[in-house]
Design a protein around this motif. Structure first.
Motif, PDB file in Angstrom:
ATOM      1  N   ILE A  48      -0.523  20.322 -22.873  1.00  0.00           N
ATOM      2  CA  ILE A  48      -0.437  21.241 -21.740  1.00  0.00           C
ATOM      3  C   ILE A  48      -0.776  20.438 -20.489  1.00  0.00           C
ATOM      4  CG2 ILE A  48      -1.387  23.301 -20.621  1.00  0.00           C
ATOM      5  CD1 ILE A  48      -2.036  24.398 -23.387  1.00  0.00           C
ATOM      6  N   ASN A  49       0.159  20.373 -19.562  1.00  0.00           N
ATOM      7  CA  ASN A  49      -0.052  19.729 -18.260  1.00  0.00           C
ATOM      8  C   ASN A  49      -0.463  18.260 -18.366  1.00  0.00           C
ATOM      9  OD1 ASN A  49       0.584  22.151 -16.976  1.00  0.00           O
ATOM     10  ND2 ASN A  49      -1.547  22.828 -16.932  1.00  0.00           N
ATOM     11  N   ALA A  50       0.239  17.518 -19.213  1.00  0.00           N
ATOM     12  CA  ALA A  50       0.000  16.075 -19.325  1.00  0.00           C
ATOM     13  C   ALA A  50       1.246  15.409 -19.877  1.00  0.00           C
ATOM     14  CB  ALA A  50      -1.204  15.781 -20.212  1.00  0.00           C
ATOM     15  N   SER A  51       1.365  14.109 -19.604  1.00  0.00           N
ATOM     16  CA  SER A  51       2.531  13.336 -20.019  1.00  0.00           C
ATOM     17  C   SER A  51       2.505  13.038 -21.513  1.00  0.00           C
ATOM     18  CB  SER A  51       2.570  12.016 -19.237  1.00  0.00           C
ATOM     19  OG  SER A  51       3.547  11.141 -19.755  1.00  0.00           O
ATOM     20  N   THR A  52       3.680  13.045 -22.120  1.00  0.00           N
ATOM     21  CA  THR A  52       3.789  12.649 -23.530  1.00  0.00           C
ATOM     22  C   THR A  52       3.457  11.182 -23.746  1.00  0.00           C
ATOM     23  OG1 THR A  52       6.164  12.171 -23.284  1.00  0.00           O
ATOM     24  CG2 THR A  52       5.551  14.392 -23.997  1.00  0.00           C
ATOM     25  N   ARG A  53       3.417  10.422 -22.682  1.00  0.00           N
ATOM     26  CA  ARG A  53       3.117   8.984 -22.806  1.00  0.00           C
ATOM     27  C   ARG A  53       1.690   8.727 -23.309  1.00  0.00           C
ATOM     28  NH1 ARG A  53       3.933   5.032 -22.958  1.00  0.00           N
ATOM     29  NH2 ARG A  53       4.018   3.746 -21.098  1.00  0.00           N
ATOM     30  N   PHE A  54       0.859   9.768 -23.364  1.00  0.00           N
ATOM     31  CA  PHE A  54      -0.500   9.586 -23.861  1.00  0.00           C
ATOM     32  C   PHE A  54      -0.577   9.554 -25.382  1.00  0.00           C
ATOM     33  CE2 PHE A  54      -1.643  11.022 -19.569  1.00  0.00           C
ATOM     34  CZ  PHE A  54      -2.653  10.099 -19.257  1.00  0.00           C
ATOM     35  N   THR A  55       0.502   9.840 -26.082  1.00  0.00           N
ATOM     36  CA  THR A  55       0.472   9.776 -27.542  1.00  0.00           C
ATOM     37  C   THR A  55       0.469   8.314 -27.955  1.00  0.00           C
ATOM     38  OG1 THR A  55       1.735  11.830 -27.635  1.00  0.00           O
ATOM     39  CG2 THR A  55       1.525  10.593 -29.677  1.00  0.00           C
ATOM     40  N   ASP A  56      -0.716   7.794 -28.104  1.00  0.00           N
ATOM     41  CA  ASP A  56      -0.904   6.355 -28.269  1.00  0.00           C
ATOM     42  C   ASP A  56      -2.296   6.130 -28.851  1.00  0.00           C
ATOM     43  OD1 ASP A  56      -2.181   3.778 -26.830  1.00  0.00           O
ATOM     44  OD2 ASP A  56      -0.067   3.422 -27.177  1.00  0.00           O
ATOM     45  N   GLY A  57      -2.394   5.210 -29.798  1.00  0.00           N
ATOM     46  CA  GLY A  57      -3.677   4.950 -30.431  1.00  0.00           C
ATOM     47  C   GLY A  57      -4.761   4.522 -29.463  1.00  0.00           C
ATOM     48  N   ILE A  79      -1.082   1.902 -35.938  1.00  0.00           N
ATOM     49  CA  ILE A  79       0.008   1.406 -36.771  1.00  0.00           C
ATOM     50  C   ILE A  79       1.316   2.053 -36.351  1.00  0.00           C
ATOM     51  CG2 ILE A  79       0.957   1.562 -39.109  1.00  0.00           C
ATOM     52  CD1 ILE A  79      -0.970  -0.684 -38.858  1.00  0.00           C
ATOM     53  N   GLY A  80       1.240   3.272 -35.892  1.00  0.00           N
ATOM     54  CA  GLY A  80       2.414   4.021 -35.467  1.00  0.00           C
ATOM     55  C   GLY A  80       2.034   5.477 -35.285  1.00  0.00           C
ATOM     56  N   ILE A  81       3.023   6.294 -34.929  1.00  0.00           N
ATOM     57  CA  ILE A  81       2.818   7.727 -34.779  1.00  0.00           C
ATOM     58  C   ILE A  81       3.468   8.408 -35.975  1.00  0.00           C
ATOM     59  CG2 ILE A  81       3.099   9.728 -33.276  1.00  0.00           C
ATOM     60  CD1 ILE A  81       1.604   7.441 -31.928  1.00  0.00           C
ATOM     61  N   SER A  82       2.664   8.969 -36.856  1.00  0.00           N
ATOM     62  CA  SER A  82       3.208   9.646 -38.027  1.00  0.00           C
ATOM     63  C   SER A  82       3.763  11.005 -37.625  1.00  0.00           C
ATOM     64  CB  SER A  82       2.128   9.821 -39.098  1.00  0.00           C
ATOM     65  OG  SER A  82       2.616  10.628 -40.158  1.00  0.00           O
ATOM     66  N   THR A  83       5.014  11.261 -38.001  1.00  0.00           N
ATOM     67  CA  THR A  83       5.634  12.549 -37.704  1.00  0.00           C
ATOM     68  C   THR A  83       5.795  13.394 -38.971  1.00  0.00           C
ATOM     69  OG1 THR A  83       7.813  11.497 -37.882  1.00  0.00           O
ATOM     70  CG2 THR A  83       6.868  11.701 -35.689  1.00  0.00           C
ATOM     71  N   GLN A  84       5.200  12.942 -40.067  1.00  0.00           N
ATOM     72  CA  GLN A  84       5.221  13.742 -41.279  1.00  0.00           C
ATOM     73  C   GLN A  84       3.894  14.504 -41.374  1.00  0.00           C
ATOM     74  OE1 GLN A  84       5.676  10.593 -44.221  1.00  0.00           O
ATOM     75  NE2 GLN A  84       3.538  10.736 -44.766  1.00  0.00           N
ATOM     76  N   LYS A  85       3.742  15.285 -42.424  1.00  0.00           N
ATOM     77  CA  LYS A  85       2.562  16.143 -42.519  1.00  0.00           C
ATOM     78  C   LYS A  85       1.622  15.763 -43.661  1.00  0.00           C
ATOM     79  CE  LYS A  85       4.978  20.019 -40.402  1.00  0.00           C
ATOM     80  NZ  LYS A  85       5.368  21.453 -40.488  1.00  0.00           N
ATOM     81  N   LEU A  86       2.061  14.904 -44.559  1.00  0.00           N
ATOM     82  CA  LEU A  86       1.206  14.491 -45.667  1.00  0.00           C
ATOM     83  C   LEU A  86       0.474  13.204 -45.322  1.00  0.00           C
ATOM     84  CD1 LEU A  86       3.502  15.208 -48.750  1.00  0.00           C
ATOM     85  CD2 LEU A  86       1.633  16.596 -47.855  1.00  0.00           C
ATOM     86  N   HIS A  87      -0.761  13.127 -45.705  1.00  0.00           N
ATOM     87  CA  HIS A  87      -1.675  12.010 -45.529  1.00  0.00           C
ATOM     88  C   HIS A  87      -2.110  11.829 -44.081  1.00  0.00           C
ATOM     89  CE1 HIS A  87      -3.796   8.282 -46.134  1.00  0.00           C
ATOM     90  NE2 HIS A  87      -3.093   7.739 -45.178  1.00  0.00           N
ATOM     91  N   ALA A  88      -1.176  11.690 -43.158  1.00  0.00           N
ATOM     92  CA  ALA A  88      -1.549  11.425 -41.766  1.00  0.00           C
ATOM     93  C   ALA A  88      -0.514  12.037 -40.843  1.00  0.00           C
ATOM     94  CB  ALA A  88      -1.649   9.920 -41.519  1.00  0.00           C
ATOM     95  N   ARG A  89      -0.951  12.438 -39.642  1.00  0.00           N
ATOM     96  CA  ARG A  89      -0.035  12.970 -38.635  1.00  0.00           C
ATOM     97  C   ARG A  89      -0.540  12.557 -37.268  1.00  0.00           C
ATOM     98  NH1 ARG A  89       1.970  19.266 -37.648  1.00  0.00           N
ATOM     99  NH2 ARG A  89       4.129  18.734 -37.108  1.00  0.00           N
ATOM    100  N   GLY A  90       0.389  12.101 -36.403  1.00  0.00           N
ATOM    101  CA  GLY A  90       0.008  11.631 -35.083  1.00  0.00           C
ATOM    102  C   GLY A  90      -0.345  10.150 -35.106  1.00  0.00           C
ATOM    103  N   PRO A  91      -1.024   9.649 -34.055  1.00  0.00           N
ATOM    104  CA  PRO A  91      -1.386   8.223 -34.017  1.00  0.00           C
ATOM    105  C   PRO A  91      -2.241   7.839 -35.214  1.00  0.00           C
ATOM    106  CG  PRO A  91      -1.704   9.237 -31.861  1.00  0.00           C
ATOM    107  CD  PRO A  91      -1.429  10.354 -32.822  1.00  0.00           C
ATOM    108  N   MET A  92      -1.853   6.761 -35.879  1.00  0.00           N
ATOM    109  CA  MET A  92      -2.539   6.325 -37.091  1.00  0.00           C
ATOM    110  C   MET A  92      -3.464   5.161 -36.777  1.00  0.00           C
ATOM    111  SD  MET A  92       0.497   6.493 -39.903  1.00  0.00           S
ATOM    112  CE  MET A  92      -0.597   5.774 -41.128  1.00  0.00           C
TER     113      MET A  92
END
Length: 414
Positions: free
Chosen positions: A364-373, A382-395
């Motif tokens: 809400i009211n912020a840039s998507t560029r902040f999705t970063d470890g 390691i990366g941004i997980s877009t699945q739902k098992l084990h890990a999701r988001g910045p790993m």
């Protein structure tokens, strides 16, 4: 294949040492690796220059060359990133609670390394040091397979890291690189079940899809980033302009860059000419739906494929909607599950967006560029997980671990 088996055997052996190493030992080795990068920065730049020349000769687009480029400042950032990882809490050995069952056994969960991690990635050589350091700190051995565009850069980086490890008690094989960049070798790596505990692809949609379809090794899917910003009817338009320009224009080739602007019809007539003027300064090409086209001077008609494309370039798709519900429906339909944002001063609209958008990161009211470890405080990712098992988001470190149960008894039998 013989080479991959050799790498796998060495990694498996190194992983057993890694799993038993103390936090202090790992941190000292990480500091040694960081210093080595800086000491050999001239060699790194020279190797990278060769990769850049080859990329330009092959007609690779400028945003992708930017991903490939290493400068003295970027090498400093890579070295600093390793130091930050050294300062992070070590998850290995953490016990997540202890409880007693009816038989009197004390049972707990302890965090342990995954083992041997394989990572397949494309042109960003900083992934080599980030991934190597994160896997190392989390007690794992890693086999890296970068793209052919960065092969000289990756080779010198891994050589430097291994030489640094050779001055410690750690086996240099804790961090290894597959130097054969052929597709066949990549496919063999995807099937290296005997040695790899998990495989993580990091790159574009084609790479990730190939890994998902080919791998027999367990895969953690990391994200293609078809990221959206929705400008609500209650948005502050100056804020929206800043967020959109930041999301699209700072580094358009990265996975958290903005790809689609969705805007409420109530503010479209006022806002679209303003954002067009701001984006034209960066030579952004706008691909718009019929209603947006009528309000823009430079846009071209959007096609169906534009809504589902990660452009990784100075291109932005634009859609006008009648409601928040329509915006959410459009985003959930075309999103890759990476990062989405709403710009609004309406609290309830923001909360609905949070609830109903099904992505790894929702702003809400912020840039998507902040999705970063780094931005999330993980030191690196390691990366941004877009699945739902084990890990999701910045790993970060924790996402590179698993758990095992530890049980304490006094002779109980069942």
């Amino acid at each position: 294949m013989d080479t991959l088996i050799q790498l796998g055997e060495q990694a498996k052996k190194a992983s057993r040492y890694q799993a038993q190493a103390s936090t202090q030992e790992k941190n000292a080795a990480l500091r040694t690796m960081s210093a080595a990068l800086l000491a050999h920065s001239a060699e790194i730049i020279a190797a990278n220059h060769w990769d850049i020349e080859q990329a330009q000769a092959n007609g690779i687009p400028e945003p992708m060359i930017d991903r490939l480029l290493l400068t003295k400042e970027r090498i400093q950032d890579m070295a600093d990133g390793i130091l930050e990882i050294a300062e992070l809490p070590d998850p290995i050995g953490e016990v997540n609670g202890m409880w007693k069952n009816e038989a009197g056994l004390m049972i707990g969960q302890q965090r342990v390394p995954l083992g041997v991690i394989g990572i397949i990635y494309e042109s960003r050589p900083n992934v080599t040091t980030d991934a190597g350091a994160l896997c190392f700190k989390s007690g794992n051995a890693v086999i890296l397979r970068g793209g052919k565009e960065a092969i000289h850069s990756n080779q010198i980086l891994v050589t430097i890291l291994q030489d640094a490890l050779a001055t410690t008690a750690f086996p240099p094989a804790a961090i290894q690189l597959v130097t054969d960049t052929s597709r066949e070798t990549a496919r063999e790596l995807m099937r290296l079940n005997r040695y790899l505990d998990v495989l993580i692809p990091r790159g574009g949609a084609r790479l990730i899809q190939t890994v998902l379809e080919t791998a027999t090794v367990p895969v953690i899917e990391t994200g293609t980033g078809n990221c959206h910003v929705y400008v609500d009817s209650a948005a502050q338009l100056k804020m929206a302009t800043d967020i959109i320009v930041n999301g699209k224009c700072t580094r358009p080739s990265v996975c958290n860059a903005l790809e689609t602007l969705v805007i409420h019809e109530a503010v479209a007539a006022e806002f679209l000419p303003v954002i067009e003027k701001a984006l034209v300064e960066y030579n952004v090409e706008l691909r718009a739906d019929e209603r947006a086209l009528a309000l823009l001077e430079t846009a071209i008609p959007a096609t169906e494929s534009d809504w589902e494309t990660e452009f990784s370039d100075f291109i932005l798709a634009v859609k006008v909607v009648d409601s928040l519900d329509e915006a959410i429906q459009h985003i959930n339909h075309y999103s890759t599950g990476h990062s989405e944002a709403i710009v609004t001063d309406n609290y309830f609209h923001g909360q609905q967006f949070h609830r109903e958008i099904d992505s790894a990161a929702v702003y809400i009211n912020a840039s998507t560029r902040f999705t970063d470890g780094f931005e999330f405080g993980f030191g690196a990712e390691i990366g941004i997980s877009t699945q739902k098992l084990h890990a999701r988001g910045p790993m970060g470190l924790t996402e590179l671990t698993s758990t095992k149960y530890i049980i304490f008894g006094e002779g109980q039998i069942r």
